[in-house]
Design an enzyme around this catalytic site. Structure first.
Site, PDB file in Angstrom:
ATOM      1  CG  LEU A  93      -2.045  -1.025   1.252  1.00  0.00           C
ATOM      2  CD1 LEU A  93      -2.771  -0.977   2.588  1.00  0.00           C
ATOM      3  CD2 LEU A  93      -3.024  -0.781   0.120  1.00  0.00           C
ATOM      4  N   GLY A  96       7.172   3.686   3.907  1.00  0.00           N
ATOM      5  CA  GLY A  96       7.494   4.755   4.841  1.00  0.00           C
ATOM      6  C   GLY A  96       8.947   4.727   5.250  1.00  0.00           C
ATOM      7  CB  THR A  97      10.769   6.750   7.757  1.00  0.00           C
ATOM      8  OG1 THR A  97      10.214   7.946   7.205  1.00  0.00           O
ATOM      9  CG2 THR A  97      12.216   7.005   8.134  1.00  0.00           C
ATOM     10  CG  PHE A  98      10.098   3.798  10.828  1.00  0.00           C
ATOM     11  CD1 PHE A  98      11.310   4.406  11.075  1.00  0.00           C
ATOM     12  CD2 PHE A  98       8.945   4.461  11.181  1.00  0.00           C
ATOM     13  CE1 PHE A  98      11.368   5.646  11.670  1.00  0.00           C
ATOM     14  CE2 PHE A  98       8.991   5.703  11.773  1.00  0.00           C
ATOM     15  CZ  PHE A  98      10.208   6.305  12.018  1.00  0.00           C
ATOM     16  CE  LYS A 100       9.028  -2.846   0.414  1.00  0.00           C
ATOM     17  NZ  LYS A 100       9.140  -3.954  -0.568  1.00  0.00           N
ATOM     18  CB  VAL A 101       1.627   0.068   4.889  1.00  0.00           C
ATOM     19  CG1 VAL A 101       0.217  -0.357   5.306  1.00  0.00           C
ATOM     20  CG2 VAL A 101       2.247   0.951   5.960  1.00  0.00           C
ATOM     21  CG  ASP A 210       2.509  14.256  12.526  1.00  0.00           C
ATOM     22  OD1 ASP A 210       2.531  15.392  12.005  1.00  0.00           O
ATOM     23  OD2 ASP A 210       2.986  13.248  11.977  1.00  0.00           O
TER      24      ASP A 210
END
Length: 626
Positions: A93, A96-98, A100-101, A210
């Site tokens: 999907l 990201g920084t850390f 995947k999704v 955030d």
């Protein structure tokens, strides 16, 4: 259109300090270039979708080729599937920084979930272990129709897999880019859902820090789901935060200036920016040059288009007030006339204070079942009775109780239906119940624990007894019968709340001070309640504030006994009360259900406090059972 430059830089900038310390970017670009950039984004997204559809078509044609190759390829694909727990991982999907999704499919139910894959090595190298831990802790307990749900966390030596609720509508950011400024009714509907979720977080002592359209997802019915609690923090009374979090365009002035802030006010500012974006299709504070952007935010001056209604403008100015002390609170936003229009009932279910005073034993048990806590019911009780409202066990209990109160987001239920709870496996056996003493009676009680894991000090204390009457009648009916019995026995009482009273016998002499007893009604399960009898003798002998003490009580399973007596026409029909006595370890009180009040001790000798407590209980139970 909606220009949002922090989307590409928010992962690089954690904020902090004055804006002049940050790396400057190019000067502001003309609005025409922004429109070109947005159009380019749309076209690139469209081209990606077309390529994906084309690849999908090619794969379908290959699968449908004649011969035995179809089944062979299917078997190869099945073998190549990655399975984590009960979930089969599918397409990605996002990245990201850390990590995947990915989309996950539950192998039994075939339901879709979102699997957030966090690489342990990246987490350690970027020093964000605390960030990930906060997100997991908060999401694992949050149960709200407009907050993304975390179902499970699976750990491996190399990765952490967060199994989360899958939403298919994309980001609210993309929705605004696609549609531009929204109609007032649609913008209000989104905003109401956002505020409901933020209010839920704040009531449970969590600030998001955030909030932005990228962290607001949409489901298939276009309902908002608040996500990404990685920068959230637990609020503590008297503590202030200094960390600069979130994205610059949505950050409050005190955040970008490095000043102290309590927490909730920064979420209110971000919600104000989001509301402006929903209604106008642009941001109130926007500039490619970061120092210029910060100057605009600190000034608090933003354009107000003519098409905005006056109530909306007033609300925006109240939420985007530079002075956090004068800024609107969540309560102010909820009470605003514009916000109240067409407000669904389920978003803010009314809390009946009398109902809230009844402790939900099922919720206490659910807290003890969390593997991360490994606590006994007495420890949860101690947290509820303690002076710290931010105790992790108290927060967990309140979250569970709130989850029982909040209805499905598509239903509009009455107040009574909010308190109907369906237990997972039906009502279980009655365990010992927690004691909740009102603040006016006791500031803190240290209970005696029976489990072997209790502290050494508590292990030396004597075991607790509990005495109570269980009934399936309505709470108000139970208390009606209690007051009737106390009046019949000519007792004196003080009402702490409709379901908690302090009672004693009338003194025989002016100087006499009979022992007091607490009567508190608790909810045992969906259909039954427990009236707890608790001696206050130890509290009286200790100090006026009764900070903590042991207490004498005992536990009573019950035999049915009908209640007789006159009832006013306004009350429902007579209830069915259960009362009986469990096996005693020390004394045999089989004659406690006597019909008459015990006579005073011969010779005027004082009975022990414990015996007087038992006699008062026997008199009340005998009266209630008649």
């Amino acid at each position: 259109m909606f220009s949002h430059q922090d989307r590409d830089r928010d992962r690089k900038e954690d904020g902090g300090g004055d804006g002049t310390e940050m790396k400057s970017k190019s000067r502001s670009q003309p609005s025409g270039l922004n429109r070109v950039k947005n159009l380019s984004r749309k076209l690139s997204a469209k081209s990606r979708k077309e390529r994906k559809d084309r690849d999908s078509t090619d794969n379908s044609s290959k699968m449908s080729s004649p011969g035995g190759e179809t089944s062979t390829k299917q078997q190869q694909e099945l073998k190549a599937q990655i399975k984590i727990g009960h979930y089969i991982l599918k397409e990605t999907l996002g990245v990201g920084t850390f990590g995947k999704v990915k989309v996950g499919i539950h192998e039994t139910t075939q339901y879709k979930v979102a699997v957030k894959i966090l690489n342990r090595q990246k987490i350690k190298s970027l020093d964000v272990v605390g960030k990930i831990r906060r997100e997991i802790q908060n999401l694992s307990l949050f149960r709200h129709p407009h907050i993304i749900r975390l179902y499970q966390v699976i750990s491996t030596p190399s990765d952490i897999f967060m199994i989360m609720e899958h939403v298919s509508g994309g980001e609210l950011f993309d929705y605004i880019v696609k549609h531009g400024r929204l109609k007032t009714a649609e913008a209000r509907r989104f905003f109401q859902q956002i505020i409901s979720g933020v209010d839920y977080c704040h009531r449970h002592m969590v600030v998001h820090r955030d909030l932005k359209p990228e962290n607001l997802l949409l489901d298939e019915q276009n309902n908002v789901k608040i996500a990404d609690f990685g920068l959230s923090n637990i609020m503590t009374d008297g503590d202030f935060l200094r960390t600069s979090c979130g994205s610059p365009n949505y950050a409050a002035p005190e955040v970008i200036s490095g000043k102290l802030y309590a927490g909730p006010e920064v979420d209110v500012w971000s919600c104000g920016v989001i509301l402006y974006a929903l209604l106008c299709g642009t941001l109130p504070f926007d500039d490619e040059h970061v120092p210029s952007l910060f100057r605009k935010i600190k000034s608090g001056v933003f354009p107000t288009p003519d098409f905005l209604e006056r109530p909306i403008v007033n609300l925006l100015h109240h939420m985007l007030c530079v002075d956090p002390m004068k800024r609107a609170t969540i309560k102010d936003v909820i009470a605003h006339e514009w916000f109240q229009k067409d407000l669904p009932n389920y978003l803010f279910p009314p809390i009946n204070e009398s109902e809230a005073s009844i402790v939900d034993i099922e919720a206490v048990r659910e807290v003890t079942e969390f593997q991360r806590y490994h606590v006994a019911e007495e420890e949860v009780t101690s947290a509820l009775l303690g002076d710290d409202p931010h105790h992790h066990l108290s927060i967990a209990y309140n979250l569970i109780v709130d989850n029982k109160r909040i209805a499905d987001e598509t239903a509009k239920l009455s107040i009574e239906e909010f308190y109907q709870v369906t237990p997972n496996k039906g009502p279980g056996p009655v365990h010992r119940h927690p004691e909740r003493i009102a603040a006016s009676v006791s500031s803190k009680i240290t209970p005696t624990l029976d489990n072997t894991e209790a502290s050494g000090a508590n292990r030396n204390k004597r075991a607790k007894w509990h005495l109570g009457i269980r009934s399936q009648s309505r709470p108000e009916d139970i208390m009606f019968e209690v007051f009737r019995a106390m009046k019949q026995l000519d007792m004196e009482w003080k009402v702490l709340n409709p379901y908690h009273v302090i009672v004693r016998r009338k003194p025989d002499a002016p100087a006499a001070d009979p022992p007091k007893m607490s009567l508190q009604l608790y909810q045992v399960d969906q259909r039954s309640y427990l009236l707890d009898f608790k001696s206050l003798a130890d509290e009286e002998s200790g100090s006026a504030s009764a900070s903590s003490s042991r207490h004498a009580s005992m536990s009573m399973p019950q035999k049915p006994a009908g209640i007789r007596g006159t009832r006013t026409s306004s009350m429902p029909q007579a209830m069915s009360m259960e009362a009986s006595i469990e096996k005693m370890e020390v004394h045999d009180f089989s004659d406690m259900s006597c019909d008459v009040t015990p006579p005073p001790s011969p010779g005027g000798a004082k009975l022990s406090q414990t015996m007087q407590f038992f006699e008062i209980c026997a008199a009340l139970i005998g009266t209630l059972a008649r």
